[in-house]
Design an enzyme around this catalytic site. Structure first.
Site, PDB file in Angstrom:
ATOM      1  N   CYS A 222       3.782  -8.744   3.416  1.00 30.98           N
ATOM      2  CA  CYS A 222       4.342  -8.190   2.178  1.00 30.98           C
ATOM      3  C   CYS A 222       4.135  -9.227   1.092  1.00 30.98           C
ATOM      4  O   CYS A 222       4.438 -10.387   1.297  1.00 30.98           O
ATOM      5  CB  CYS A 222       5.846  -8.025   2.282  1.00 30.98           C
ATOM      6  SG  CYS A 222       6.373  -6.489   2.943  1.00 30.98           S
ATOM      7  N   GLY A 223       3.697  -8.791  -0.049  1.00 33.04           N
ATOM      8  CA  GLY A 223       3.560  -9.755  -1.133  1.00 33.04           C
ATOM      9  C   GLY A 223       2.482 -10.760  -0.823  1.00 33.04           C
ATOM     10  O   GLY A 223       2.661 -11.955  -0.998  1.00 33.04           O
TER      11      GLY A 223
END
Lengths: 156, 173
Positions: free
Chosen positions: A44-45
């Site tokens: 994520c990210g």
């Protein structure tokens, strides 16, 4: 990695299947050139998703970010769609890694670019660079610090 | 380094004079943050009195369309002194974060719904969440969750046993 003060090598690479971008297209603008190993990292990210969220901050300093990896234009298209990216990804695909080699950030054994950042000024000169250790997302603070310094230099 | 340092705009759980301050930059829709939530709660119990926990918002809006609104909902709840209850209920229901869901949680927490609705639309709360995000970027947050221990970014393992070991070691210094 090319030294600060070097003229940034020009390129002409696909950003979409039917569009090519040249560094010289952006003359008069600041460019953040972000080399990264590959599309589709699983966290994520990840780095490109993070920059997608910090575009507004880059714009404050009149800087355009360009991601660049050895992935093909088709791979970039799918990746950009999946992550809803709002900035171009350049395909350093044929001949493979040529631009990463020009910027001296090509990882020969892996056959992909290292995670390297360049901030290029309005005249096309490299003003800041950073090589991140393997596997570490360098974030955006270094880029923003460099852009802020450029602003300060221009004012003084 | 953490910029700015802990201040009165932060949501803080634990005593002001705690030896250890753990800051998390997190996103309410990020599954890793969801897992970290349970770990932090356990650690808070085990380090009661010596640990202060601070949560700052780092919503990745393009990847997680409901994360920003959820963050605003916790800030709206904070105005009714219910930041942590809202924070908990949201992390326990990460798959259900529509506007109606958030309102239902506010109802369950017995918040004044009229005030909550007005606060959800308050620009000042949106700016607070954006300011958190920007402070994260400037502090070197590169994804979620990112932790800071006593102001320094912690890049190590945050599984419960490892994180607890690191925090306890720092507390003994």
């Amino acid at each position: 990695m090319l030294a600060i003060g070097t003229k940034a090598p020009d390129f002409e690479l696909n950003s979409t299947p039917d569009q090519q971008l040249k560094l010289s297209d952006f003359r008069g603008k600041r460019i953040i050139l972000s080399f990264y190993p590959a599309d589709w990292s699983p966290v994520c990210g990840d780095q490109m998703s993070l920059y997608n969220e910090t575009l507004k901050l880059f714009q404050k300093y009149k800087a355009q970010i360009l991601g660049i990896s050895v992935d093909s234009k088709w791979c970039h298209m799918a990746f950009a769609e999946s992550r809803k990216l709002h900035f171009p990804l350049l395909a350093d695909f044929e001949p493979k890694g040529a631009m990463a080699k020009n910027y001296e950030v090509y990882h020969e054994q892996e056959g992909q670019a290292q995670r390297a950042l360049f901030v290029i000024d309005e005249e096309g000169i490299i003003q800041w660079s950073y090589l991140s250790p393997d596997g570490i997302n360098p974030g955006a603070d270094g880029i923003l610090g460099a852009l802020e310094e450029l602003d300060n230099k221009n004012q003084s | 380094m953490l910029k700015p340092s802990i201040n009165n705009r932060d949501n803080i759980s634990g005593p002001d004079n705690a030896i250890i301050t753990l800051v998390e930059y997190g996103d309410y829709e990020c599954p890793h943050c969801g897992r970290a939530h349970g770990i932090i709660k356990n650690i808070q119990v085990q380090m009661e009195g010596i640990l202060r926990f601070v949560f700052r918002n780092f919503p990745l809006q393009e990847s997680h369309p409901n994360a920003f609104m959820a963050a605003v909902a916790t800030e709206a709840a904070a105005r009714q002194k219910a930041f942590w209850p809202m924070h908990n209920v949201i992390f326990e229901n990460q798959e259900r974060l529509s506007h109606d869901d958030l309102e239902a949680y506010a109802g369950k927490l017995k918040l004044n719904l009229k005030t909550f609705d007005i606060d959800m639309k308050d620009e000042a709360l949106k700016e607070k969440v954006e300011a958190d995000f920007e402070s994260g970027v400037m502090s070197g947050v590169n994804g979620t969750p990112t932790f800071f221990i006593n102001g320094t970014r912690y890049d190590g393992n945050w599984e419960e046993i490892e994180l607890l070991k690191v925090l306890n070691k720092m507390a003994q210094k």
